[in-house]
Motif scaffolding. Structure first.
Motif, PDB file in Angstrom:
ATOM      1  N   LEU A   1       3.849   7.563   3.950  1.00 45.21           N
ATOM      2  CA  LEU A   1       3.077   8.564   3.215  1.00 45.21           C
ATOM      3  C   LEU A   1       1.660   8.068   2.944  1.00 45.21           C
ATOM      4  CD1 LEU A   1       2.844  11.255   1.805  1.00 45.21           C
ATOM      5  CD2 LEU A   1       3.949  10.255  -0.208  1.00 45.21           C
ATOM      6  N   ALA A   2       1.512   6.792   2.635  1.00 50.80           N
ATOM      7  CA  ALA A   2       0.181   6.233   2.422  1.00 50.80           C
ATOM      8  C   ALA A   2      -0.670   6.372   3.678  1.00 50.80           C
ATOM      9  CB  ALA A   2       0.282   4.766   2.009  1.00 50.80           C
ATOM     10  N   LEU A   3      -0.083   6.133   4.838  1.00 49.30           N
ATOM     11  CA  LEU A   3      -0.838   6.240   6.088  1.00 49.30           C
ATOM     12  C   LEU A   3      -1.206   7.694   6.385  1.00 49.30           C
ATOM     13  CD1 LEU A   3       0.958   3.658   8.406  1.00 49.30           C
ATOM     14  CD2 LEU A   3      -0.973   3.336   6.850  1.00 49.30           C
ATOM     15  N   GLU A   4      -0.296   8.602   6.076  1.00 45.65           N
ATOM     16  CA  GLU A   4      -0.612  10.027   6.250  1.00 45.65           C
ATOM     17  C   GLU A   4      -1.808  10.421   5.382  1.00 45.65           C
ATOM     18  OE1 GLU A   4       1.401  14.344   5.162  1.00 45.65           O
ATOM     19  OE2 GLU A   4       2.681  12.592   5.446  1.00 45.65           O
ATOM     20  N   LEU A   5      -1.802   9.970   4.139  1.00 41.42           N
ATOM     21  CA  LEU A   5      -2.908  10.275   3.233  1.00 41.42           C
ATOM     22  C   LEU A   5      -4.192   9.581   3.677  1.00 41.42           C
ATOM     23  CD1 LEU A   5      -0.963   9.962  -0.132  1.00 41.42           C
ATOM     24  CD2 LEU A   5      -1.787  12.071   0.933  1.00 41.42           C
ATOM     25  N   ALA A   6      -4.079   8.354   4.170  1.00 42.38           N
ATOM     26  CA  ALA A   6      -5.259   7.625   4.642  1.00 42.38           C
ATOM     27  C   ALA A   6      -5.942   8.374   5.772  1.00 42.38           C
ATOM     28  CB  ALA A   6      -4.865   6.223   5.090  1.00 42.38           C
TER      29      ALA A   6
ATOM     30  N   ILE B   1       0.861  -1.181   0.000  1.00 46.95           N
ATOM     31  CA  ILE B   1       0.000   0.000   0.000  1.00 46.95           C
ATOM     32  C   ILE B   1       0.899   1.232   0.000  1.00 46.95           C
ATOM     33  CG2 ILE B   1      -1.907   1.219   1.098  1.00 46.95           C
ATOM     34  CD1 ILE B   1      -2.623  -1.339   2.565  1.00 46.95           C
ATOM     35  N   SER B   2       1.303   1.666  -1.179  1.00 49.44           N
ATOM     36  CA  SER B   2       2.074   2.895  -1.311  1.00 49.44           C
ATOM     37  C   SER B   2       1.101   4.059  -1.485  1.00 49.44           C
ATOM     38  CB  SER B   2       3.025   2.797  -2.501  1.00 49.44           C
ATOM     39  OG  SER B   2       2.290   2.536  -3.684  1.00 49.44           O
ATOM     40  N   SER B   3       1.646   5.271  -1.545  1.00 49.92           N
ATOM     41  CA  SER B   3       0.767   6.442  -1.613  1.00 49.92           C
ATOM     42  C   SER B   3      -0.112   6.420  -2.853  1.00 49.92           C
ATOM     43  CB  SER B   3       1.599   7.724  -1.587  1.00 49.92           C
ATOM     44  OG  SER B   3       2.504   7.774  -2.679  1.00 49.92           O
ATOM     45  N   GLU B   4       0.459   6.035  -4.002  1.00 46.25           N
ATOM     46  CA  GLU B   4      -0.345   6.053  -5.222  1.00 46.25           C
ATOM     47  C   GLU B   4      -1.417   4.971  -5.216  1.00 46.25           C
ATOM     48  OE1 GLU B   4       3.564   3.948  -6.418  1.00 46.25           O
ATOM     49  OE2 GLU B   4       2.907   5.590  -5.116  1.00 46.25           O
ATOM     50  N   ILE B   5      -1.152   3.848  -4.563  1.00 51.16           N
ATOM     51  CA  ILE B   5      -2.176   2.808  -4.436  1.00 51.16           C
ATOM     52  C   ILE B   5      -3.297   3.296  -3.525  1.00 51.16           C
ATOM     53  CG2 ILE B   5      -2.630   0.515  -3.458  1.00 51.16           C
ATOM     54  CD1 ILE B   5      -1.342   0.395  -6.205  1.00 51.16           C
ATOM     55  N   LEU B   6      -2.931   3.927  -2.419  1.00 45.74           N
ATOM     56  CA  LEU B   6      -3.931   4.457  -1.490  1.00 45.74           C
ATOM     57  C   LEU B   6      -4.814   5.483  -2.187  1.00 45.74           C
ATOM     58  CD1 LEU B   6      -4.743   6.812   0.733  1.00 45.74           C
ATOM     59  CD2 LEU B   6      -4.960   4.417   1.420  1.00 45.74           C
ATOM     60  N   LEU B   7      -4.189   6.372  -2.950  1.00 49.49           N
ATOM     61  CA  LEU B   7      -4.949   7.413  -3.637  1.00 49.49           C
ATOM     62  C   LEU B   7      -5.821   6.844  -4.743  1.00 49.49           C
ATOM     63  CD1 LEU B   7      -2.151  10.104  -3.711  1.00 49.49           C
ATOM     64  CD2 LEU B   7      -4.305  10.245  -2.470  1.00 49.49           C
ATOM     65  N   LYS B   8      -5.338   5.806  -5.391  1.00 48.30           N
ATOM     66  CA  LYS B   8      -6.163   5.159  -6.411  1.00 48.30           C
ATOM     67  C   LYS B   8      -7.397   4.524  -5.773  1.00 48.30           C
ATOM     68  CE  LYS B   8      -4.001   3.218  -9.773  1.00 48.30           C
ATOM     69  NZ  LYS B   8      -4.394   4.065 -10.921  1.00 48.30           N
ATOM     70  N   ALA B   9      -7.227   3.879  -4.619  1.00 46.72           N
ATOM     71  CA  ALA B   9      -8.367   3.303  -3.908  1.00 46.72           C
ATOM     72  C   ALA B   9      -9.352   4.393  -3.495  1.00 46.72           C
ATOM     73  CB  ALA B   9      -7.895   2.522  -2.689  1.00 46.72           C
ATOM     74  N   ALA B  10      -8.810   5.553  -3.090  1.00 49.91           N
ATOM     75  CA  ALA B  10      -9.673   6.671  -2.721  1.00 49.91           C
ATOM     76  C   ALA B  10     -10.465   7.166  -3.921  1.00 49.91           C
ATOM     77  CB  ALA B  10      -8.835   7.801  -2.129  1.00 49.91           C
TER      78      ALA B  10
END
Length: 281
Positions: free
Chosen positions: A232-237, A207-216
């Protein structure tokens, strides 16, 4: 200041029927912009170490240089996130062929991963809980996704992604690239105008930042993975009010963010107090 390749994050760890509150080591990722002769060329989302090697190797693979000796000077602004390169091989023809772009940590460069967070389509998940899971649900869904991937069982060389509800797999796809698997999911849902606000993403990759953002962008509140998240992914989550669960293996997993959607966890205010105490230690 040397950039850190990992950091400590509080985590709610479920293992064999018990819940503990611990610190966990999380890999970091950082956008680093490569500047050639004073002009921004590309932003790489990467683990922030061996940046000199990264710059030289990337430029050689892109055909900008042929050997390290083609670089007259190379220096790094770590805090600002810039790698500066001076070379005589950066000419008007190359400048006209290349446009400033982003290359993320996914399989295959050129995806605009990191900048999605500034995209109006990446809206914060609305307050409230549209879907929730127990730990038993998490393990069952991950097992179903992996058991159902015939191509993975035959080759061992693909990532799997699935859209789920709390009971079962709704749609599953696989691909050699993590992003490609999610893109196949997203395209199918868009073409069929599927409602996804009450759905879950199950995933085999990091779960990298771009994967997290894609899921969002897909619109799911929860992302489950057998692998690790990045800091960074957790910060964005947290910013996007999403639930992330990683390291899902047999009867253990880590809940990193959004634990209020996990029915076995304590009330949100209790968990927040426990995790804040961890951060103070």
């Amino acid at each position: 200041m040397k950039l850190q390749t990992e950091c400590q994050e509080p985590v709610i760890r479920y293992r064999q029927g018990s819940i503990t509150y611990e610190q966990d080591s999380i890999v970091t990722e950082r956008p680093v912009t490569l500047v050639i002769n004073g002009e921004e060329f590309v932003t790489l989302v990467c683990t922030p170490e061996y940046l000199e090697d990264l710059a030289v190797g990337f430029l050689a693979s892109e055909g900008i240089i042929r050997e390290a000796g083609d670089i007259r000077d190379l220096w790094i602004q770590e805090d600002e996130g810039y790698i500066h390169v001076s070379t005589d091989r950066w000419n008007d023809l190359q400048r006209s062929l290349y446009a400033k772009r982003y290359s993320t940590s996914c399989c295959g460069g050129g995806r605009l991963g990191y900048v999605y967070v500034n995209d109006a389509r990446t809206a914060k998940i609305k307050d409230g809980i549209h879907v929730s899971l127990s730990f038993a649900d998490i393990f069952r869904l991950m097992d179903k996704m992996q058991d159902g991937s015939e191509l993975f069982h035959r080759t061992g060389g693909v990532h799997s992604a699935a859209v789920c509800d709390s009971r079962d797999i709704v749609l599953a796809r696989c691909d050699i690239g993590r992003h490609n698997a999610l893109d196949k999911i997203y395209g199918h849902c868009l073409r069929r105008q599927m409602v996804l606000s009450d759905k879950i993403i199950a995933f085999t990759g990091r779960i990298s930042s771009e994967i997290l953002l894609k899921a969002a962008k897909i619109g799911c509140e929860i992302i489950l993975s057998k692998s690790a998240p990045t800091a960074l992914a957790l910060e964005l989550a947290r910013q996007l009010n999403m639930t992330t669960v990683g390291f899902i293996r047999q009867d253990s997993c880590n809940v990193y963010t959004g634990a209020e959607r996990i029915t076995d966890c304590e009330p949100a205010q209790v968990m927040t107090a426990r995790l804040n105490n961890l951060l103070k230690e």
